[in-house]
Design a protein around this motif. Sequence first.
Motif, PDB file in Angstrom:
ATOM      1  N   LYS A 254       2.292   2.097  -3.493  1.00 27.52           N
ATOM      2  CA  LYS A 254       1.672   2.468  -4.440  1.00 27.52           C
ATOM      3  C   LYS A 254       1.869   3.997  -4.643  1.00 27.52           C
ATOM      4  O   LYS A 254       1.902   4.657  -3.844  1.00 27.52           O
TER       5      LYS A 254
ATOM      6  N   ARG B 266       0.811  -1.198   0.011  1.00 25.86           N
ATOM      7  CA  ARG B 266      -0.002   0.005  -0.018  1.00 25.86           C
ATOM      8  C   ARG B 266       1.047   1.093   0.038  1.00 25.86           C
ATOM      9  O   ARG B 266       0.611   2.223  -0.711  1.00 25.86           O
ATOM     10  N   TYR B 267       1.968   1.146   0.935  1.00 26.51           N
ATOM     11  CA  TYR B 267       2.933   2.280   0.814  1.00 26.51           C
ATOM     12  C   TYR B 267       3.603   2.745  -0.618  1.00 26.51           C
ATOM     13  O   TYR B 267       3.861   3.765  -1.002  1.00 26.51           O
TER      14      TYR B 267
END
Length: 208
Positions: A208, A205-206
């Motif tokens: 992206k 997630r980080y």
Amino acid sequence: MNIEDLKFDENGLIPAVVQDAISKEVLTVAYMNKESLLKTIETKETWFFSRSRQQLWHKGETSGNTQTVKAIRYDCDCDALVVFVEPKGPACHTGEYTCFHKDLIGDDNRTDSDRFDILNKLEQIIAKRDMERPEGSYTTYLFEKGVDKILKKVGEEAAEVIIAAKNQSHEELKWEAADLIFHLFVLLREQKLPLDVVLQVLKERYEK
């Protein structure tokens, strides 16, 4: 890679480090020959070669503490294995979760540079409780009561965190947050979901 490419020693053996696939704790070190390795791959349970008895042995055959194989890796020299397993009980004949439960050099006075080291320790301790089920342990109680009880506690602790935050109480919040993290780790263990998988999601997630 073919098994024939592995480098067995002069006695036809290769060392195998057995590691809990979830907590990453090293459970034991044993030896395999080609036959036991093939049986391990075929049955998806650990088989070893006993140097003292000079025969194959199936881990947990008599105790019931079998080890389900999740993955096998080999080193750069092709002369050692790491076997990642899901243990069905303690790995050690003494009833301990791991055979490596005695300290040669303690780390009681060690200063951790990694502020999240306690999370690794917590995951390992919960895994130990799951395997050994010591009488009187609260963690044992949760595992024996099952997923519904664990889920109830996760829900209760999450609610307590919300209340503490609404009360603007750091003292209350730190305790409730710690309780929530503990019970969440118990749930992850019960569900056989490694913390590494959760952390990988955060990493993805980080990035992206």
